[in-house]
Design a protein around this motif. Structure first.
Motif, PDB file in Angstrom:
ATOM      1  N   GLU A 118       0.846  -1.190   0.000  1.00  9.04           N
ATOM      2  CA  GLU A 118       0.000   0.000   0.000  1.00  9.04           C
ATOM      3  C   GLU A 118       0.887   1.248   0.000  1.00  9.04           C
ATOM      4  O   GLU A 118       1.934   1.270   0.642  1.00  9.04           O
ATOM      5  CB  GLU A 118      -0.924   0.003   1.222  1.00  9.04           C
ATOM      6  CG  GLU A 118      -1.916  -1.139   1.167  1.00  9.04           C
ATOM      7  CD  GLU A 118      -2.712  -1.290   2.445  1.00  9.04           C
ATOM      8  OE1 GLU A 118      -3.872  -1.683   2.344  1.00  9.04           O
ATOM      9  OE2 GLU A 118      -2.172  -1.020   3.535  1.00  9.04           O
ATOM     10  N   ARG A 170      -6.657   1.639   1.001  1.00  5.92           N
ATOM     11  CA  ARG A 170      -6.110   2.277   2.199  1.00  5.92           C
ATOM     12  C   ARG A 170      -4.807   2.963   1.823  1.00  5.92           C
ATOM     13  O   ARG A 170      -4.058   2.493   0.976  1.00  5.92           O
ATOM     14  CB  ARG A 170      -5.861   1.225   3.269  1.00  5.92           C
ATOM     15  CG  ARG A 170      -5.242   1.775   4.540  1.00  5.92           C
ATOM     16  CD  ARG A 170      -5.189   0.795   5.658  1.00  5.92           C
ATOM     17  NE  ARG A 170      -4.482  -0.427   5.303  1.00  5.92           N
ATOM     18  CZ  ARG A 170      -4.327  -1.467   6.107  1.00  5.92           C
ATOM     19  NH1 ARG A 170      -4.832  -1.441   7.313  1.00  5.92           N
ATOM     20  NH2 ARG A 170      -3.675  -2.537   5.710  1.00  5.92           N
ATOM     21  N   THR A 219      -2.962   6.103   9.081  1.00  8.50           N
ATOM     22  CA  THR A 219      -3.613   5.432   7.956  1.00  8.50           C
ATOM     23  C   THR A 219      -5.001   6.000   7.721  1.00  8.50           C
ATOM     24  O   THR A 219      -5.579   6.638   8.606  1.00  8.50           O
ATOM     25  CB  THR A 219      -3.667   3.904   8.189  1.00  8.50           C
ATOM     26  OG1 THR A 219      -4.078   3.261   6.989  1.00  8.50           O
ATOM     27  CG2 THR A 219      -4.587   3.537   9.331  1.00  8.50           C
ATOM     28  N   LYS A 220      -5.503   5.736   6.520  1.00  6.91           N
ATOM     29  CA  LYS A 220      -6.858   6.155   6.166  1.00  6.91           C
ATOM     30  C   LYS A 220      -7.464   5.110   5.238  1.00  6.91           C
ATOM     31  O   LYS A 220      -6.856   4.753   4.223  1.00  6.91           O
ATOM     32  CB  LYS A 220      -6.849   7.507   5.467  1.00  6.91           C
ATOM     33  CG  LYS A 220      -8.243   7.944   5.012  1.00  6.91           C
ATOM     34  CD  LYS A 220      -8.249   9.310   4.417  1.00  6.91           C
ATOM     35  CE  LYS A 220      -9.602   9.701   3.867  1.00  6.91           C
ATOM     36  NZ  LYS A 220     -10.630   9.866   4.882  1.00  6.91           N
ATOM     37  N   GLN A 221      -8.654   4.638   5.575  1.00  3.61           N
ATOM     38  CA  GLN A 221      -9.432   3.768   4.687  1.00  3.61           C
ATOM     39  C   GLN A 221     -10.076   4.657   3.621  1.00  3.61           C
ATOM     40  O   GLN A 221     -10.585   5.731   3.942  1.00  3.61           O
ATOM     41  CB  GLN A 221     -10.527   3.021   5.469  1.00  3.61           C
ATOM     42  CG  GLN A 221     -10.004   1.977   6.427  1.00  3.61           C
ATOM     43  CD  GLN A 221      -9.327   0.824   5.731  1.00  3.61           C
ATOM     44  OE1 GLN A 221      -8.236   0.440   6.120  1.00  3.61           O
ATOM     45  NE2 GLN A 221      -9.929   0.267   4.700  1.00  3.61           N
TER      46      GLN A 221
END
Length: 178
Positions: free
Chosen positions: A100, A135, A175-177
């Protein structure tokens, strides 16, 4: 690259005030200026060294050859004035899981506190989402309050994971969804 992610050969993103686009060789001096402005707590490999490197010529060559580190870090240009004020984009990182990407941004000090980092980062989040990412990550120095504020505005959350460096401080993982 994560499964289901569609690579884009040349990305151009637009917001109300900004154009995010590939770097031009003639803008190498802007990148070098970013290097000169970095906080002394930033690790040495990300600052100008004792021999004055990277030089403008070295940065020009990296743009010309479209090295991977620069191909998804887009120049941030103000539409009203046409000047490049920094970069924002995605970088591949060995520190985060599953291939990611990380969100990365850096702007010239003279344009701080005008909302450009938040605006550019929001555009990159939209691009990442439409490209199939689920993500994103961002690492940030604990002492970098301004960048932490930007990440909070675009709803990144701290994971509790951190790397402590005796000289440079603590690097936080967020983090970010999507």
């Amino acid at each position: 690259m994560a499964a289901g992610v569609t690579p884009e050969p040349e990305v151009v993103l637009e917001t109300a005030r900004l154009l995010l686009r590939p770097w031009r060789v003639t803008e190498a001096a802007v990148q070098r200026e970013l290097w000169t402005e970095r906080d002394p707590r930033v690790p040495p490999h990300r600052r100008i060294d004792a021999e004055g490197r990277p030089t403008v010529a070295e940065i020009e060559e990296s743009i010309r050859t479209n090295r991977p580190w620069s191909s998804r870090l887009l120049a941030v240009e103000r539409k009203a004035t046409g000047d490049v004020i920094g970069y924002c984009g995605l970088v591949d990182s060995e520190k985060v899981p599953d291939g990611e990407p990380e969100l990365a941004f850096e702007l010239l000090r003279r344009v701080w506190r005008q909302g450009y980092a938040t605006e550019a980062s929001s555009a990159v989040l939209d691009w990442a989402r439409s490209s199939g990412y689920e993500r994103l990550w961002a690492t940030v120095w604990e002492w970098n309050v301004a960048s932490r504020r930007v990440l909070a505005k675009i709803e990144f959350t701290e994971t509790g994971r951190m790397e402590v460096h005796a000289v440079h401080g603590t690097n936080l993982f967020t983090t970010k969804q999507l």
